[in-house]
Design a protein around this motif. Structure first.
Motif, PDB file in Angstrom:
ATOM      1  N   ASN A   5       0.554  -1.355  -0.309  1.00 58.48           N
ATOM      2  CA  ASN A   5      -0.098   0.462   0.022  1.00 58.48           C
ATOM      3  C   ASN A   5       0.943   1.496   0.020  1.00 58.48           C
ATOM      4  O   ASN A   5       0.512   1.702  -0.464  1.00 58.48           O
ATOM      5  N   LEU A   6       2.084   1.572   0.883  1.00 63.37           N
ATOM      6  CA  LEU A   6       2.525   2.479   1.010  1.00 63.37           C
ATOM      7  C   LEU A   6       3.091   2.917  -0.577  1.00 63.37           C
ATOM      8  O   LEU A   6       4.084   3.518  -1.348  1.00 63.37           O
ATOM      9  N   ALA A   7       4.424   1.454  -1.129  1.00 62.96           N
ATOM     10  CA  ALA A   7       4.111   1.036  -2.950  1.00 62.96           C
ATOM     11  C   ALA A   7       3.962   1.721  -3.542  1.00 62.96           C
ATOM     12  O   ALA A   7       3.451   2.645  -4.231  1.00 62.96           O
ATOM     13  N   VAL A   8       2.398   1.846  -3.448  1.00 61.10           N
ATOM     14  CA  VAL A   8       1.212   2.534  -4.245  1.00 61.10           C
ATOM     15  C   VAL A   8       1.080   3.393  -4.118  1.00 61.10           C
ATOM     16  O   VAL A   8       1.070   4.903  -5.349  1.00 61.10           O
ATOM     17  N   GLY A   9       1.334   3.808  -2.694  1.00 66.82           N
ATOM     18  CA  GLY A   9       0.611   5.839  -2.460  1.00 66.82           C
ATOM     19  C   GLY A   9       2.119   6.366  -3.119  1.00 66.82           C
ATOM     20  O   GLY A   9       1.835   7.661  -3.375  1.00 66.82           O
ATOM     21  N   TYR A  10       3.402   5.665  -2.811  1.00 69.13           N
ATOM     22  CA  TYR A  10       4.763   6.476  -3.522  1.00 69.13           C
ATOM     23  C   TYR A  10       4.438   6.644  -5.392  1.00 69.13           C
ATOM     24  O   TYR A  10       4.825   7.714  -5.669  1.00 69.13           O
ATOM     25  N   HIS A  11       3.860   5.579  -5.439  1.00 67.44           N
ATOM     26  CA  HIS A  11       3.618   5.696  -7.166  1.00 67.44           C
ATOM     27  C   HIS A  11       3.112   7.151  -7.725  1.00 67.44           C
ATOM     28  O   HIS A  11       2.788   7.018  -8.365  1.00 67.44           O
ATOM     29  N   GLY A  12       1.661   6.638  -6.545  1.00 71.77           N
ATOM     30  CA  GLY A  12       0.627   7.841  -7.282  1.00 71.77           C
ATOM     31  C   GLY A  12       0.972   9.409  -6.902  1.00 71.77           C
ATOM     32  O   GLY A  12       0.971  10.069  -7.175  1.00 71.77           O
TER      33      GLY A  12
END
Length: 79
Positions: A46-53
């Motif tokens: 989930n943190l990686a997805v946030g970083y991507h965004g």
């Protein structure tokens, strides 16, 4: 709880609010559960997805191999 709230904020695209919550949740989960625990891996994802965004691709890429590979490599789980 912190993980769930951070994931919810990320889902509704409040990434600036979600990021610190997910970072702290990841730190706490690593301390309490270790790595590779499924809950730790979920927070990493989930943190990686946030970083991507947010366009933080280096941080995203640093988390993804651990988030996916470690969870799959657990004993008793199919790869």
């Amino acid at each position: 709880m912190m993980h769930n709230y951070g994931a919810l904020l990320a889902e509704i695209e409040k990434l600036d609010d979600a990021e610190p919550l997910l970072e702290e949740a990841l730190e706490r989960r690593r301390d309490a559960l270790g790595h590779p625990h499924a809950d730790t891996c979920q927070t990493m994802h989930n943190l990686a997805v946030g970083y991507h965004g947010k366009g933080k691709l280096a941080q995203e890429l640093a988390l993804l191999p651990d988030a996916s590979g470690s969870h799959r490599a657990r004993p008793g789980r199919a790869a």
